[in-house]
Design a protein around this motif. Structure first.
Motif, PDB file in Angstrom:
ATOM      1  N   GLY A   1       0.816  -1.211   0.000  1.00 43.58           N
ATOM      2  CA  GLY A   1       0.000   0.000   0.000  1.00 43.58           C
ATOM      3  C   GLY A   1       0.844   1.252   0.000  1.00 43.58           C
ATOM      4  N   MET A   2       0.122   2.381   0.030  1.00 43.47           N
ATOM      5  CA  MET A   2       0.804   3.677   0.117  1.00 43.47           C
ATOM      6  C   MET A   2       0.584   4.192   1.529  1.00 43.47           C
ATOM      7  SD  MET A   2      -0.037   5.281  -3.556  1.00 43.47           S
ATOM      8  CE  MET A   2       1.136   6.547  -3.160  1.00 43.47           C
ATOM      9  N   PHE A   3       1.676   4.503   2.211  1.00 45.57           N
ATOM     10  CA  PHE A   3       1.535   4.963   3.600  1.00 45.57           C
ATOM     11  C   PHE A   3       0.657   6.196   3.657  1.00 45.57           C
ATOM     12  CE2 PHE A   3       5.687   2.694   4.741  1.00 45.57           C
ATOM     13  CZ  PHE A   3       5.003   1.636   5.349  1.00 45.57           C
ATOM     14  N   ARG A   4      -0.213   6.233   4.635  1.00 42.43           N
ATOM     15  CA  ARG A   4      -1.183   7.332   4.766  1.00 42.43           C
ATOM     16  C   ARG A   4      -0.463   8.614   5.174  1.00 42.43           C
ATOM     17  NH1 ARG A   4      -6.685   5.080   5.832  1.00 42.43           N
ATOM     18  NH2 ARG A   4      -7.258   7.271   5.965  1.00 42.43           N
ATOM     19  N   PRO A   5      -1.042   9.763   4.791  1.00 40.24           N
ATOM     20  CA  PRO A   5      -0.486  11.033   5.273  1.00 40.24           C
ATOM     21  C   PRO A   5      -0.539  11.111   6.800  1.00 40.24           C
ATOM     22  CG  PRO A   5      -2.469  11.378   3.919  1.00 40.24           C
ATOM     23  CD  PRO A   5      -2.131   9.931   3.827  1.00 40.24           C
ATOM     24  N   GLU A   6      -1.532  10.435   7.406  1.00 44.00           N
ATOM     25  CA  GLU A   6      -1.615  10.434   8.880  1.00 44.00           C
ATOM     26  C   GLU A   6      -0.384   9.778   9.509  1.00 44.00           C
ATOM     27  OE1 GLU A   6      -4.134   9.636   6.877  1.00 44.00           O
ATOM     28  OE2 GLU A   6      -6.089   9.958   7.813  1.00 44.00           O
ATOM     29  N   MET A   7       0.332   8.985   8.708  1.00 45.33           N
ATOM     30  CA  MET A   7       1.552   8.386   9.220  1.00 45.33           C
ATOM     31  C   MET A   7       2.756   9.264   8.860  1.00 45.33           C
ATOM     32  SD  MET A   7       3.144   4.715   8.131  1.00 45.33           S
ATOM     33  CE  MET A   7       4.897   4.438   8.166  1.00 45.33           C
ATOM     34  N   LEU A   8       2.800   9.752   7.627  1.00 45.87           N
ATOM     35  CA  LEU A   8       3.995  10.459   7.144  1.00 45.87           C
ATOM     36  C   LEU A   8       4.088  11.907   7.634  1.00 45.87           C
ATOM     37  CD1 LEU A   8       4.122   9.165   3.446  1.00 45.87           C
ATOM     38  CD2 LEU A   8       5.432   8.356   5.419  1.00 45.87           C
ATOM     39  N   ARG A   9       2.977  12.582   7.679  1.00 47.12           N
ATOM     40  CA  ARG A   9       3.045  14.013   7.998  1.00 47.12           C
ATOM     41  C   ARG A   9       3.482  14.295   9.426  1.00 47.12           C
ATOM     42  NH1 ARG A   9       0.040  17.157   4.647  1.00 47.12           N
ATOM     43  NH2 ARG A   9       0.882  18.920   5.813  1.00 47.12           N
ATOM     44  N   PRO A  10       2.991  13.556  10.428  1.00 45.25           N
ATOM     45  CA  PRO A  10       3.485  13.831  11.786  1.00 45.25           C
ATOM     46  C   PRO A  10       4.990  13.625  11.906  1.00 45.25           C
ATOM     47  CG  PRO A  10       1.540  12.436  11.873  1.00 45.25           C
ATOM     48  CD  PRO A  10       1.933  12.517  10.430  1.00 45.25           C
ATOM     49  N   MET A  11       5.569  12.797  11.041  1.00 37.71           N
ATOM     50  CA  MET A  11       7.013  12.581  11.082  1.00 37.71           C
ATOM     51  C   MET A  11       7.758  13.833  10.632  1.00 37.71           C
ATOM     52  SD  MET A  11       7.295   8.805   9.448  1.00 37.71           S
ATOM     53  CE  MET A  11       6.904   7.345  10.415  1.00 37.71           C
ATOM     54  N   GLY A  12       7.070  14.646   9.805  1.00 34.51           N
ATOM     55  CA  GLY A  12       7.682  15.892   9.355  1.00 34.51           C
ATOM     56  C   GLY A  12       7.938  15.953   7.868  1.00 34.51           C
ATOM     57  N   PHE A  13       7.415  14.988   7.099  1.00 38.62           N
ATOM     58  CA  PHE A  13       7.623  15.049   5.652  1.00 38.62           C
ATOM     59  C   PHE A  13       6.745  16.123   5.026  1.00 38.62           C
ATOM     60  CE2 PHE A  13       8.895  10.469   6.122  1.00 38.62           C
ATOM     61  CZ  PHE A  13      10.178  10.619   5.624  1.00 38.62           C
ATOM     62  N   PRO A  14       7.253  16.767   3.935  1.00 37.30           N
ATOM     63  CA  PRO A  14       6.413  17.711   3.204  1.00 37.30           C
ATOM     64  C   PRO A  14       5.226  16.992   2.568  1.00 37.30           C
ATOM     65  CG  PRO A  14       8.692  17.738   2.370  1.00 37.30           C
ATOM     66  CD  PRO A  14       8.598  16.631   3.359  1.00 37.30           C
ATOM     67  N   GLU A  15       4.238  17.759   2.174  1.00 34.60           N
ATOM     68  CA  GLU A  15       2.982  17.228   1.665  1.00 34.60           C
ATOM     69  C   GLU A  15       3.155  16.310   0.448  1.00 34.60           C
ATOM     70  OE1 GLU A  15       0.553  20.766   1.538  1.00 34.60           O
ATOM     71  OE2 GLU A  15      -1.093  19.479   0.837  1.00 34.60           O
ATOM     72  N   ASP A  16       4.100  16.660  -0.435  1.00 27.25           N
ATOM     73  CA  ASP A  16       4.197  15.894  -1.688  1.00 27.25           C
ATOM     74  C   ASP A  16       5.060  14.629  -1.554  1.00 27.25           C
ATOM     75  OD1 ASP A  16       6.550  17.196  -1.290  1.00 27.25           O
ATOM     76  OD2 ASP A  16       6.803  17.898  -3.350  1.00 27.25           O
ATOM     77  N   VAL A  17       5.574  14.371  -0.367  1.00 27.01           N
ATOM     78  CA  VAL A  17       6.363  13.137  -0.193  1.00 27.01           C
ATOM     79  C   VAL A  17       5.408  11.971   0.079  1.00 27.01           C
ATOM     80  CG1 VAL A  17       7.955  11.907   1.334  1.00 27.01           C
ATOM     81  CG2 VAL A  17       8.486  14.236   0.579  1.00 27.01           C
TER      82      VAL A  17
END
Ligand code: PHE
Length: 500
Positions: free
Chosen positions: A439-455
């Protein structure tokens, strides 16, 4: 015995049975010696088949005590005997004995005297006993009599072979043993020139090399590792089995009420039962994402944080749940930590990571499930990756392994959206079996880590066991891994698989 045979054959042709009798040799032992001489060319042998007979246990008894009819006859008194009395005295022999006596007219039953039994003759000749003792000595009566004895189960067939023996091509009066190996002494004293040597046996299998063997899982693991390295992936450090619930579940946006967090599904650690180290600032963001969806700020790579646009689970997130130690249920716990670390860097850098290591689940064991297995995990994190990238990547990955017939099926994972299960046809089980999840990791997982929106991050995980079972045609996972594995399997499975 060998010397006597060679001497006799030197004089002329020999017949094995009469030779054995004349010399007092056991015929069977003589045949053994002859066969060994034959192998070295000293003699030639021609087999002759003979019909033979031998006594059964009952037959032997007749020879020593007389036939049943003779025994019964002897029991009948001159003035006649009652049947009951004879039956009592003769026991088990009474029935056959009496009926044979009647047939031979040795005895008669007098109905007028209440069935009393009388002798018809004074003297009898026990022909059965005589014939049986002849059989014992190798002298056989005419066929009709043999058939009768056989029918009465007093004799049974014992066919045998004798041999006519002549000099062989390599005949010599004294046998010299052929040597298997040339020795230093033979070379030194020159005896190798006349020494006879055994011919090479090109059919011999050779000695088993007493070396360790790689388990099929290790071989397939090496293959997967190679594939990942070829495709430019870096290996993640997975060398610890104990994780916190935080990295195993919370960082992956897996709700705290999720059934996978149950004792029925996960092995929790008793001692130490909790961890002390969870990155504080990040944890706050995870908490707020779980509770409200909108994690407030990004990390160093995302200074202009925009809301995720998620609702979260709308539940209170409790640190007590996150602190619990467990045996990791998937290596995605490591992926989460690697991604978090990557997001802490000043500038974003695309990465490809993989790992192959052990994971633990509190499963009911069956033909396709174990409580511990090996997970293969791959992930690619970059800007604007899409589902097509994931499908293409998985296709290429499996194809490198020789597995071409891949199917995808939509599924649900708390941490990916969209999510797909991966299936492959299994010849042995005759059905599509699930080989992985992705799958594609959810923004709810990636964004709190600090990645920009388009990552975005595409990821997949699979067990090492399933593809190994497919490649080695093993139907039951317990034949592959665990305490029931036959060590012989590891020795006998092919060193390499030849793929058509
Ligand atoms: N962690 C998943 C599992 O245990 C595998 C997976 C990895 C799924 C990455 C999606 C993405 O099955």
């Amino acid at each position: 015995m060998e010397g006597a045979v060679l001497a006799a054959v030197g004089q002329g042709d020999v017949e094995s049975l009469s030779f054995a009798n004349a010399q007092g040799f056991d015929h069977q032992a003589l045949i053994g010696v002859l066969k060994s001489l034959l192998a070295d060319g000293y003699v030639q042998m021609e087999a002759v088949d003979h019909e033979g007979w031998k006594l059964t246990e009952e037959g032997e008894a007749c020879v020593s005590k007389g036939s049943p009819e003779a025994q019964v006859f002897a029991l009948v008194k001159q003035e006649g005997s009652d049947k009951d009395e004879i039956e009592k005295l003769a026991g088990a022999l009474a029935k056959v004995g009496l009926s044979q006596c009647m047939q031979s007219k040795w005895l008669r039953v007098d109905k007028a005297q209440g069935g009393k039994i009388f002798k018809e003759t004074d003297k009898i000749e026990d022909l059965v006993q005589k014939q049986l003792s002849d059989v014992k000595n190798g002298v056989f009566p005419p066929k009709a009599d043999l058939d009768k004895l056989k029918k009465r189960k007093l004799i049974t067939a014992a066919n045998y072979k004798t041999y006519n023996i002549k000099k062989g091509p390599d005949y010599a009066p004294v046998r010299t043993k052929a040597a298997a190996d040339i020795t230093a002494e033979m070379i030194a004293d020159g005896s190798w020139k006349t020494q006879k040597f055994k011919p090479y046996n090109f059919d011999a299998l050779g000695q088993d090399a007493c070396a360790g063997r790689l388990h099929p899982l290790l071989k397939v693991r090496a293959q997967f590792r190679e594939i990942f390295l070829e495709m430019g992936f870096e290996e993640m450090p997975t060398n610890r089995f104990v994780e916190t619930s935080f990295w195993n579940f919370d960082a992956l946006f897996q709700p705290q009420a999720h059934p996978a967090r149950d004792m029925q599904d996960t092995f929790f650690i008793k001692d130490p039962s909790t961890t002390l180290r969870i990155p504080q600032e990040y944890m706050e963001k995870v908490k707020s994402t779980h509770e409200k969806g909108d994690c407030v700020t990004g990390g160093p790579q995302d200074p202009l944080a925009t809301p995720i646009g998620s609702l979260g689970y709308r539940n209170t997130w409790n640190i007590v749940e996150a602190e619990k130690n467990l045996l990791r249920t998937h290596t995605t716990a490591i992926s989460a930590q690697m991604l978090y670390k990557l997001a802490q860097m000043d500038k974003f850098e695309p990465k490809k990571f993989f790992s192959i290591d052990r994971v633990f689940r509190n499963e009911t064991l069956d033909a396709t499930h174990l409580a511990e297995f090996h997970q293969i995990e791959g992930l690619v994190v970059d800007r604007n990756l899409a589902l097509g990238d994931l499908m293409g990547m998985i296709q290429a990955f499996f194809e490198k392994l020789g597995l071409k017939d891949i199917r995808f099926k939509p599924t649900y994972n708390p941490y990916t959206e969209p999510s797909m299960e991966i299936f492959h046809w299994h010849e042995g089980l005759n059905k599509y079996v699930e080989v992985g999840n992705s799958g594609m990791f959810r923004p709810e997982m990636l964004r709190p880590m600090g990645f920009p929106e388009d990552v975005t991050c595409i990821a997949w995980g699979l067990s090492l066991e399933r593809p190994t079972m497919i490649l080695y045609k093993i139907d039951n996972i317990r034949d592959l891994f665990g305490h029931k594995v036959d060590l012989h399997m590891i020795k006998t499975n092919p060193i390499c698989r030849l793929v058509k």
